[in-house]
Enzyme design. Structure first.
Site, short mmCIF file in Angstrom:
data_model
loop_
_atom_site.label_atom_id
_atom_site.label_comp_id
_atom_site.label_asym_id
_atom_site.label_seq_id
_atom_site.Cartn_x
_atom_site.Cartn_y
_atom_site.Cartn_z
N SER A 1 -5.66 -0.51 2.77
CA SER A 1 -4.45 0.67 2.64
C SER A 1 -4.30 1.21 3.86
CB SER A 1 -4.74 1.46 1.46
OG SER A 1 -3.44 2.14 1.29
N ARG B 1 -0.62 12.90 -7.61
CA ARG B 1 -1.39 11.94 -7.91
C ARG B 1 -0.76 10.90 -9.27
NH1 ARG B 1 -5.38 8.93 -5.98
NH2 ARG B 1 -6.91 8.46 -6.96
N ASP C 1 0.72 -6.40 -5.43
CA ASP C 1 0.82 -5.07 -4.87
C ASP C 1 2.25 -4.96 -4.25
OD1 ASP C 1 0.46 -2.97 -3.17
OD2 ASP C 1 -1.09 -3.91 -2.12
N HIS D 1 -1.88 -2.45 -6.08
CA HIS D 1 -2.46 -2.06 -4.73
C HIS D 1 -4.04 -1.73 -4.96
CE1 HIS D 1 -2.58 -0.36 -0.80
NE2 HIS D 1 -3.00 0.72 -1.14
#
Lengths: 200, 376
Positions: free
Chosen positions: B155, B225, B320, B353
């Site tokens: 990432s 989040r 992802d 992801h």
């Protein structure tokens, strides 16, 4: 890679030292490794089979995981000197598309495939069975091959697609076949170019 | 002989203080700073076996191993790093660093600004991927590492690995760029912006100086989040894990938790808000947004990669969508067209992801095969 394949030598003879080479359906990367050793090519393989991809990684060969049936979008026109498809064309559905793509991203294409009209294959059919041989090693129910064609068929497709056959070598096992290759050859290797490409 | 995978065992973070000012891409300067880091394995005599692991948005220097007397304190990539694991600490000397602007001990918004004696808060300068790499390079200097055998990251960490090969082409042998992208898409920046707005609009944010008010913008950080979590999972994975399961087995027509996915997101958001720093979240998402190595090359990634000398492994995951396989392929094709050695694996994995943190067998087998071929 302890064993050596005669077709590797044919392909190596068509490639100049230091060329950029793309091998479509590169398997465990054996050919690319060989071409790296004897021709110092900048080689990349294309695979979509996870086990083959892993084998390439173990062999230290550059390998790119994409589905060739979707073409080679992302590869620049004419980037490669040679684009190779060794004994994989018969397993592709998009035959015309991939040939076009090979000659788009490469100056020349090298294609090899098993000859369905090989006399032993004809004999098998006459005896009532689908052929199983060294070059067609699968049973009809588990073969990855989806296109069954002959040397003459392929020559006809090249004519239709405006593809120039610059060289063709036909073999029975590792013996060169000059006479009646469509009957006597089990496998053939072609060096191809676009009709509009400069002679080379 | 294959060694059975083991943990690196108990680890202790270390701290390095730097007094030479660090010029930043924003034009600002960090006059002095701390970096907190951990190491695993032994640096060999030739100093040729060092591997840097770069962390993503919420990661840290604690890559592997556990802290003494702290159950459940495994590092965030413990399944990758250790004796007999794909990144084998029997062969490699592995380093994890908490990036500048972080909240796990390196200089960042929640640390004391030496100039004022108070927490930096919103005054901590903007930091970029390139700044992090510069700081990591100084840590490498300090540790006597002239060249990394490999730099690895997933990432945002993958962006750092890529950037290493452009900023310090002679100091990196291999870059492993996992679940990453050459730059964020507008959609990806959009998710980050929603997360930031949640924090910035929290009444307890106080312009980033909430430490002085003795409060934390937990509601905004938790919302940020929650948004992130949705984008890190695939539709399928979320469906399989939670489906439409109702806590009371039937609708009760309330805004309290009914669907299990609501419970999960609230729990993850609240947990995160309990330990992460909101300013770090803001800074780090901006670093993600700004990263674009082709920006100075009129968007031509091939030109931007021209100075690279490393070999690359690029990995993406089929489900992802936050860092989609197509984005990894952009990196792969640009590297190939720059005549770099590059391999690319697209791993079939349902976890979105977050797949890059899992030990899916094909994924780890490919990593191991590639890493085993790295000469030290």
């Amino acid at each position: 890679m302890s064993f050596h394949r005669f077709d590797y030598d044919v392909i190596a003879n068509w490639i100049e030292p230091g060329e950029r080479v793309l091998d479509l359906g590169c398997g465990d990367g054996g050919l690319l490794r060989y071409l790296g050793d004897v021709r110092q090519v900048r080689g990349y393989g294309v695979e979509n089979d996870p086990a083959h991809l892993l084998a390439c990684a173990k062999n230290g060969v550059n390998v790119i995981q994409i589905d060739m049936e979707q073409g080679l979008a992302g590869f620049d026109d004419g980037f490669f000197d040679h684009v190779i498809m060794s004994l994989s064309l018969q397993a592709m559905r998009n035959t015309q598309g991939i040939l076009r793509e090979m000659l788009r991203v490469g100056h020349e294409a090298v294609v090899s495939f098993p000859n369905f009209a090989y006399w032993r294959h004809r004999q098998a059919i006459l005896n009532g069975h689908m052929p199983v041989s060294k070059n067609l090693p699968y049973q009809w129910y588990d073969t990855p091959n989806v296109r069954f064609f002959t040397l003459d068929d392929f020559d006809g497709l090249c004519e239709q697609e405006g593809i120039v056959i610059r060289e063709r070598l036909a073999f029975d096992e590792d013996k060169v076949i000059l006479d009646e290759p469509n009957f006597l050859a089990s496998v053939a290797l072609y060096r191809l170019a676009r009709k509009d490409a400069a002679a080379g | 002989m294959q060694q059975a995978p083991q943990s690196v065992g108990t680890v202790v973070p270390q701290r390095a203080h730097f007094t030479e000012p660090l010029p930043l891409k924003s034009g600002g300067v960090l006059p002095e700073y701390d970096l907190v880091y951990e190491t695993y394995g032994q640096l060999n005599a030739a100093r040729s076996n060092a591997v840097l692991v770069c962390h993503a948005l919420s990661g840290s220097h604690h890559v592997a191993g556990t802290y003494a007397d702290t159950p459940g304190s495994e590092g965030w990539w413990d399944n990758l790093v250790g004796p007999g694991k794909p990144l084998d600490t029997g062969k490699f000397f592995v380093i994890g660093v908490n990036n500048l602007g972080g909240c796990y001990g390196s200089s960042g918004p929640n640390a004391i600004n030496p100039a004022t004696g108070k927490p930096w808060g919103a005054d901590f300068p903007f930091v970029t991927v390139e700044d992090w790499v510069d700081a990591q390079a100084r840590l490498a200097d300090r540790l006597g590492i002239a060249r990394f055998a490999a730099v690895v990251g997933g990432s945002l960490g993958g962006m750092q690995a890529l950037s290493w090969t452009l900023q310090y082409p002679d100091r990196v042998g291999h870059a492993l760029v996992i679940a990453s992208a050459p730059k964020l898409t507008a959609q990806n920046i959009a998710f980050n912006e929603v997360a930031r707005q949640a924090i910035l609009k929290d009444p307890e944010f106080h312009g980033g100086h909430y430490y002085e008010h003795g409060v934390v913008p937990t509601r905004g950080l938790a919302l940020a989040r929650m948004i992130g979590h949705i984008t890190y999972l695939s539709d399928d994975a979320m469906g399989q894990k939670f489906g439409r399961t109702l806590r009371h087995d039937k609708p009760v027509f309330s805004y309290d938790v009914e669907f299990e996915i609501e419970s999960y997101l609230r729990y993850q958001g609240d947990k995160f808000a309990g330990y992460f720093d909101a300013n770090t979240y803001l800074l780090t998402t901006k670093a993600l947004d700004y990263y674009d190595p082709a920006f100075d090359y009129a968007g031509d990634l091939v030109a931007a990669l021209g100075r690279a000398k490393a070999d690359y492994l690029v990995v993406s995951f089929s489900t992802d969508w936050r860092f989609a396989p197509s984005r990894s392929r952009e990196i792969v094709y640009a590297l190939m067209h720059s005549d770099r050695r590059v391999s690319y694996a697209e791993i079939d994995c349902a976890a979105g992801h977050d797949s890059f943190l899992l030990d899916e067998p094909q994924y780890h087998a490919v990593l191991k095969a590639y890493i085993d071929n790295i000469r030290v």
